[in-house]
Design an enzyme around this catalytic site. Structure first.
Site, mmCIF file in Angstrom:
data_model
loop_
_atom_site.group_PDB
_atom_site.id
_atom_site.type_symbol
_atom_site.label_atom_id
_atom_site.label_comp_id
_atom_site.label_asym_id
_atom_site.label_seq_id
_atom_site.Cartn_x
_atom_site.Cartn_y
_atom_site.Cartn_z
ATOM 1 N N ASP A 1 -37.272 -1.619 -14.791
ATOM 2 C CA ASP A 1 -36.469 -2.916 -14.365
ATOM 3 C C ASP A 1 -35.645 -2.847 -12.957
ATOM 4 O O ASP A 1 -34.354 -3.027 -13.043
ATOM 5 C CB ASP A 1 -35.512 -3.543 -15.519
ATOM 6 C CG ASP A 1 -34.937 -4.630 -15.494
ATOM 7 O OD1 ASP A 1 -35.638 -5.493 -14.804
ATOM 8 O OD2 ASP A 1 -33.642 -4.978 -15.892
ATOM 9 N N ASN B 1 -29.873 -3.346 -10.043
ATOM 10 C CA ASN B 1 -29.795 -2.010 -10.688
ATOM 11 C C ASN B 1 -29.775 -0.980 -9.926
ATOM 12 O O ASN B 1 -30.254 0.061 -9.949
ATOM 13 C CB ASN B 1 -30.886 -2.055 -11.770
ATOM 14 C CG ASN B 1 -30.503 -2.528 -13.019
ATOM 15 O OD1 ASN B 1 -29.433 -2.875 -13.526
ATOM 16 N ND2 ASN B 1 -31.791 -3.094 -13.672
ATOM 17 N N ASP C 1 -28.909 1.994 -14.842
ATOM 18 C CA ASP C 1 -29.415 1.060 -15.875
ATOM 19 C C ASP C 1 -30.879 1.364 -16.255
ATOM 20 O O ASP C 1 -31.801 0.555 -16.003
ATOM 21 C CB ASP C 1 -29.215 -0.577 -15.999
ATOM 22 C CG ASP C 1 -29.459 -1.307 -17.180
ATOM 23 O OD1 ASP C 1 -29.692 -0.835 -18.104
ATOM 24 O OD2 ASP C 1 -29.478 -2.675 -17.044
#
Length: 324
Positions: free
Chosen positions: A199, A204, A216
């Site tokens: 992701d 992030n 993350d």
């Protein structure tokens, strides 16, 4: 029934930290997170911590622990990540009441600027370092990206939510099935799958100047390396897209060869994410945080817009076939 996170009060958060020997000074501050609950606090010594409470019943213990061990491996290899704190027994995943949680030293900073070549170079370098380590072995418990199973699951969750009219259901089903047929024309060989962040969007990546940290890893999975690159590129600026990618590639190749052969997967991966993201929203609607944050999901107009967005993405996939 009240949602499990409804009992996660500030007192519970502080007591959970104290249960592992870390003493908060003052109430925790909630950070922007929906899947889990993530909060920041200072301890008695002034050190800043981030505590993550995992969504109950989402991941098995082994799945979460594999994420933690992956981060530990990356940190030991000087990849810019934040590994979870471990207690004196080497434990990183803790339990308090019905919650599983972990603690991280806080990582401060800002997202890279996409119009800054040095930021893009540094970002590419961080990803190259990540993949140089992550490609050494495979996950055992974490998910593997899979076109057909993942798309069928997402479609089922959307249809079962009963948020679409009969007409919208037919249109949605038709476009999803057409997209899936295109995705199946881009099979991903098992030897292309590596451990990825999963992701890796700008939210992030944190840092300043020319030093960035990847944070993350909650969605880390086995996927092609390009999965960690395509989300960093702007959708609506094709000319800038190529220039920015060249800077990322230059930084990446200081560590290892850039996966140019996977560039044809960018549009299929974008389609995959569009379908999966909306399915995630509807499947979390019982969590009060979601109706507050995404109220438009309950509106009929959203689904018309989403279907049009999928139809536009289908056109992009058809262009790939034409160009090939």
């Amino acid at each position: 029934m009240p949602h499990p996170f409804s009992t996660l009060s500030p007192d519970t958060v502080m007591s959970a930290a104290e249960s592992v020997g870390i003493w908060p000074a003052g109430e925790p501050f909630a950070l922007n997170s929906y899947e889990n609950r993530v909060l920041m606090f200072r301890d008695d010594d002034g050190k800043r911590w981030v505590v993550k409470f995992y969504r109950p019943d989402r991941w098995a213990y082994e799945v979460i622990q594999e994420e933690h061990d992956f981060l530990q491996e990356l940190a030991a290899a000087n990849v810019p990540v934040v590994a979870p704190w471990r207690d004196q027994h080497g434990k990183s995943l803790h339990t308090y009441q019905q919650f599983r949680f972990t603690l991280y030293p806080q990582c401060s900073g800002q997202a890279p600027e996409l119009d800054n070549p040095s930021h893009l170079f540094a970002l590419g370098n961080a990803l190259g370092r990540l993949h140089a380590v992550s490609s050494r072995k495979a996950f055992v418990y974490r998910p593997t990206l899979e076109w057909q199973g993942d798309i069928h699951d997402a479609e089922a969750r959307v249809i079962e939510s009963k948020r679409l009219s009969k007409h919208q259901q037919r249109a949605y089903h038709n476009v999803v099935q057409k997209i899936l047929r295109h995705l199946e024309k881009h099979p991903i060989a098992s030897n292309q799958m590596i451990r990825t962040h999963g992701d890796c969007h700008l939210g992030n990546v944190l840092g300043r100047d020319e030093s960035f940290t990847l944070v993350d890893f909650d969605d880390c999975l086995m996927a092609p390396a390009i999965q960690d690159i395509w989300m960093l590129l702007p959708v609506d600026d094709p000319s800038g897209w190529r220039a920015q990618l060249s800077e990322i590639v230059e930084g990446y190749e200081e560590e290892q060869t850039f996966p140019q052969h996977q560039m044809s997967l960018i549009e299929p991966l974008r389609a995959y994410r569009l379908i999966r993201y909306t399915a995630w929203l509807v499947s979390r609607w019982d969590d009060p945080a979601f109706p507050r944050a995404f109220p438009w999901l309950a509106e009929s107009g959203y689904w018309d817009q989403h279907i049009r967005q999928l139809e536009q993405q289908l056109l992009q996939l058809e262009k790939l076939i034409w160009l090939a």
